[in-house]
Design an enzyme around this catalytic site. Sequence first.
Site, PDB file in Angstrom:
ATOM      1  N   GLY A   1      39.055  28.494  48.661  1.00 30.02           N
ATOM      2  CA  GLY A   1      38.013  29.236  47.974  1.00 30.02           C
ATOM      3  C   GLY A   1      38.613  30.251  47.029  1.00 30.02           C
ATOM      4  O   GLY A   1      39.821  30.471  46.985  1.00 30.02           O
TER       5      GLY A   1
ATOM      6  N   GLY B   1      37.569  34.201  45.080  1.00 29.91           N
ATOM      7  CA  GLY B   1      36.675  35.337  44.907  1.00 29.91           C
ATOM      8  C   GLY B   1      37.262  36.319  43.927  1.00 29.91           C
ATOM      9  O   GLY B   1      38.257  36.046  43.249  1.00 29.91           O
ATOM     10  N   GLY B   2      36.639  37.494  43.849  1.00 30.76           N
ATOM     11  CA  GLY B   2      37.101  38.503  42.913  1.00 30.76           C
ATOM     12  C   GLY B   2      38.494  39.002  43.211  1.00 30.76           C
ATOM     13  O   GLY B   2      39.205  39.461  42.324  1.00 30.76           O
TER      14      GLY B   2
ATOM     15  N   GLY C   1      41.020  37.143  44.457  1.00 30.78           N
ATOM     16  CA  GLY C   1      42.050  36.121  44.310  1.00 30.78           C
ATOM     17  C   GLY C   1      41.636  34.814  44.964  1.00 30.78           C
ATOM     18  O   GLY C   1      40.494  34.632  45.361  1.00 30.78           O
TER      19      GLY C   1
ATOM     20  N   VAL D   1      42.358  31.614  47.866  1.00 33.71           N
ATOM     21  CA  VAL D   1      42.838  31.417  49.232  1.00 33.71           C
ATOM     22  C   VAL D   1      43.244  29.953  49.403  1.00 33.71           C
ATOM     23  O   VAL D   1      42.503  29.045  49.002  1.00 33.71           O
ATOM     24  CB  VAL D   1      41.760  31.788  50.270  1.00 33.71           C
TER      25      VAL D   1
ATOM     26  N   LYS E   1      46.192  34.214  51.053  1.00 30.14           N
ATOM     27  CA  LYS E   1      45.402  34.818  49.973  1.00 30.14           C
ATOM     28  C   LYS E   1      46.342  35.254  48.866  1.00 30.14           C
ATOM     29  O   LYS E   1      47.229  36.070  49.070  1.00 30.14           O
ATOM     30  CB  LYS E   1      44.622  36.015  50.526  1.00 30.14           C
TER      31      LYS E   1
ATOM     32  N   ASP F   1      31.407  45.343  51.523  1.00 31.40           N
ATOM     33  CA  ASP F   1      31.071  44.045  50.907  1.00 31.40           C
ATOM     34  C   ASP F   1      30.685  43.022  51.969  1.00 31.40           C
ATOM     35  O   ASP F   1      31.190  41.897  51.981  1.00 31.40           O
ATOM     36  CB  ASP F   1      32.245  43.540  50.075  1.00 31.40           C
TER      37      ASP F   1
END
Length: 538
Positions: free
Chosen positions: A229, A231-232, A234, A236, A250, A347
């Site tokens: 996946g 995200g903001g 970085g 994974v 990550k 978050d």
Amino acid sequence: MQSLSDSVSSRGFATSSTPSIAGNATAATMYGLAQCHSDLSSTDCMLCFAECRTRLPRCLPADSARIFLDGCFLRYGVSNFFNQSVDPVNDKAACGTDNSTVGGTYTANVRECLVKAAKEATSCLPNKEGRGLNAGCYLRYDNYKFFGNSGGGKGSLSTGVIIGIVAASIVLVFLIILGIFTYRRRIRKQQEKKQFGKLPLSIAKSHLNFKYEVLEKATNFFDNSRKLGQGGAGSVYKGTLPDGRTVAVKRLFFNTRQWVDEFFNEVDLVSKIEHKNLVKLLGCSIEGPESLLVYEYLPNKSLDQFLFDKDYPQVLSWEQRFHVIVGAAEGLAYLHAGSITRIIHRDIKGSNLLLDENLNAKIADFGLARRLSADKSHLSTGVAGTLGYMAPEYLVRGVLTEKADVYSFGVLVLEVVCGRKNNVYSQESSSVLQIVWRHFQSDTLTEAVDQRLNNNFPEKQASDVLQVGLLCTQASVVLRPSMSDVIQMLTSAECTIPLPMQPPFLNTSIANQDNSKSSTGPSSQDNYSSSVSIFEPR
């Protein structure tokens, strides 16, 4: 460079193209071209090419560059320029005695290029020297003989002397570059120590330290097929360590001080806490070209795919959803009160709630987390998180308390029970808060439960959980329960659940932006074009 060198040494001209990462079919192809003037000897050509190579690192990390020397030309780029003759943007004329590096490109149409170069070079008159540096050709005039193997012209020297001088110069340049590299590396290490505090030493002496090369090989050099996946913070990747352990790596790219702070924050926080409902940090790497975090691998990935991916084969039962909700509540309660320091996650959402093989919930991604000391009731900080999950007092005024996490948890609870994402961007449908509130007002809460459950759930428990979700999303901070109180409401039959008031409704209008607003990292949306209005009960 080696491929170009082999051809230039034999025939004075070379082109080459090769993927920038060997064996990676998705990597951008790099193109390279080198050429020596025909009047140069093979030895002079190689010396000139070597000088080009020593200058090339100054161009990095640009994805294209052109280097003109008096006897040779070198170019690389990510697009195929082999048939380009002129370049209106980068073609130049160099006048006087200026020998600095300037841009150009190799030619397929020699006549067109030379006509243009002639005009550029003669525009330098009455200077004693002029050069036309074009995309595909090089033209020069001077008032002394500058070509030929023997050197010639003013103060001419023998070829042997010139070769000796050039060779000595190359060695000197190499030593200077090596010295600068060593010095800059030492300065960078000192800056890293200052930025990370005592982190590098503490990691190097503990089990948290991983070699970058080990993690690189574990993920097959971060192959896309291993990507779990993004995200903001970085990407994974799934990796397998030499001892057989499967891990999640990550990958973070640091280009600002904020990124360094975020990395330090995550390592420093997560390495000191351990709970069954928090993702376990196994270690990190800070020695390679980018910093890496190593976590336990959770095969079921994130909760949001179970809830919002309509094509996902598995639908969570009511018992599984309730178990996830309670697990997330226990993890948050530990962060707020049960760990060494009070921690606010900032978050909480479905994509940051991971599930293990038994569908136990584990809170992940602590990059935005903040400590709250015992003598403080709140923090005033830049807003970071995801719209739709941020508490109104935090979104509007930047006031951060544990109750901001409670609000996010409340939204998550409603999403889990309803199987519906809290989409605050849609102009066509209501947010999940509005939907559940209307059902609460009409005493039809069970109608809000995910229809994929086919009414296979205990109505009283489902209604109570939805009521807890509404209670957590109250506009007033004081009306929201603590996470320890939430656990009591969810697990104790004797606990009375207070009646909620209308939650705040958030309407947004976003133009060509994604759904995250963060003050840290490369996904920062502080400059996004939006209007936000929060409707609270009168």
